[in-house]
Design an enzyme around this catalytic site. Structure first.
Site, PDB file in Angstrom:
ATOM      1  N   LEU A 176       0.852  -1.182   0.000  1.00 19.34           N
ATOM      2  CA  LEU A 176       0.000   0.000   0.000  1.00 19.34           C
ATOM      3  C   LEU A 176       0.889   1.234   0.000  1.00 19.34           C
ATOM      4  O   LEU A 176       1.612   1.489   0.958  1.00 19.34           O
ATOM      5  CB  LEU A 176      -0.911  -0.009   1.226  1.00 19.34           C
ATOM      6  CG  LEU A 176      -1.788   1.223   1.433  1.00 19.34           C
ATOM      7  CD1 LEU A 176      -2.694   1.441   0.227  1.00 19.34           C
ATOM      8  CD2 LEU A 176      -2.610   1.086   2.689  1.00 19.34           C
ATOM      9  N   ASP A 177       0.848   1.967  -1.075  1.00 14.45           N
ATOM     10  CA  ASP A 177       1.695   3.147  -1.245  1.00 14.45           C
ATOM     11  C   ASP A 177       0.828   4.394  -1.075  1.00 14.45           C
ATOM     12  O   ASP A 177       0.058   4.756  -1.965  1.00 14.45           O
ATOM     13  CB  ASP A 177       2.352   3.122  -2.623  1.00 14.45           C
ATOM     14  CG  ASP A 177       3.291   4.302  -2.835  1.00 14.45           C
ATOM     15  OD1 ASP A 177       3.606   4.978  -1.840  1.00 14.45           O
ATOM     16  OD2 ASP A 177       3.694   4.545  -3.983  1.00 14.45           O
ATOM     17  N   THR A 178       0.960   5.039   0.083  1.00 15.81           N
ATOM     18  CA  THR A 178       0.150   6.225   0.342  1.00 15.81           C
ATOM     19  C   THR A 178       0.521   7.378  -0.576  1.00 15.81           C
ATOM     20  O   THR A 178      -0.251   8.315  -0.752  1.00 15.81           O
ATOM     21  CB  THR A 178       0.312   6.677   1.805  1.00 15.81           C
ATOM     22  OG1 THR A 178       1.706   6.893   2.086  1.00 15.81           O
ATOM     23  CG2 THR A 178      -0.231   5.623   2.754  1.00 15.81           C
TER      24      THR A 178
END
Length: 264
Positions: free
Chosen positions: A164-166
């Site tokens: 999960l890449d914010t």
């Protein structure tokens, strides 16, 4: 108000047991529906009691589960209703025992209900606890970023690790959807077997990341993307995937950058 609170509590428990991804907004919406119907049901004449019971115990219950579960088939809805009644009977029985066989009933009637400020404080405390719980759930989700991901195109599928890449807020300007970025090498076995690129909506979009000031990235639309974390699964149909020609992880811990929009 009491009905709304109890319905919300029960639906929260049902969502936890069945691992629904229901937000508190959907839970409160479903609980409000149940509370409104409870008010309507008492005004229905007694000779319509059979119809009233059908609506109360079947139709309204199914609709409440449908709101919480969002997308589910009839079998899952029936399972949800059964769980709803099991939880209701369990919680109701516990409340009955506490009220009549302990001093809880005395304190509720003589202390809590006679103090409007205390009632308001309890309600606010409940809302605050729900907000804290939601924040902690999001924090844990972001803390544990690595997910098992399955991408399917036709009969082909590939299993990879995604993170999960914010910082990945890439949006497709044509389809107005979030774009997930995957290493080309991890997706090559599927991409090279695609005979008609129009079926997967092949196109290119501009971007300003991934080590470059600006450029273009190839994007296709997969049939479905499954994101797994422990026993939970997020399903995204017609998800967009951007093909990145370089490595995303130096230690090969993951091969895909998941857009944060996929978790909302």
């Amino acid at each position: 108000m009491v009905n709304l609170f109890m319905d919300s509590l029960i639906l929260i428990l049902v969502s936890k047991f069945l691992k629904y991804t229901a937000t508190y907004f959907r839970i409160i919406t479903a609980a409000t529906l149940g509370a409104i119907w409870a008010c309507i049901a008492v005004t229905i004449p007694i000779h319509y009691i059979f119809l009233r019971n059908i609506c109360t115990y079947i139709l309204i219950s199914l609709l409440m589960i449908r709101i919480c579960a969002k997308k589910c088939d009839l079998k899952d809805m029936i399972k949800g209703v059964v769980t709803l009644y099991v939880v209701t009977f369990t919680v109701g029985g516990m409340c009955h025992m506490l009220y009549y066989y302990t001093n809880a009933g005395y304190y509720i009637n003589t202390v809590i209900l006679n103090d409007k400020l205390l009632v308001a404080a309890i309600v606010m405390a409940g809302i605050l606890l729900m907000a804290i719980s939601r924040y902690l759930d999001q924090f844990i989700a972001y803390k544990s970023k690595v997910y098992d991901v399955i991408l399917k195109v036709g009969e082909k599928q590939v299993c990879i690790k995604g993170i999960l890449d914010t910082g990945n807020v890439l949006q497709d300007p044509y389809y107005h959807k979030p774009v997930n970025v995957i290493e080309y090498q991890a997706f090559e076995s599927i991409f090279n077997n695609i005979e008609d690129c129009t079926k997967v909506k092949y196109h290119m979009i501009p971007f300003r990341s991934l080590g470059c000031s600006e450029g273009c990235i190839e994007v296709i639309m997969v049939d479905v993307m499954y994101i797994y974390r422990n026993e939970k699964r997020i399903t995204k149909k017609e998800a967009l995937v951007g093909l990145y020609k370089q490595k995303l992880s130096s230690d090969n811990a993951y091969q895909m950058l998941l857009n944060g929009e996929c978790f909302r």
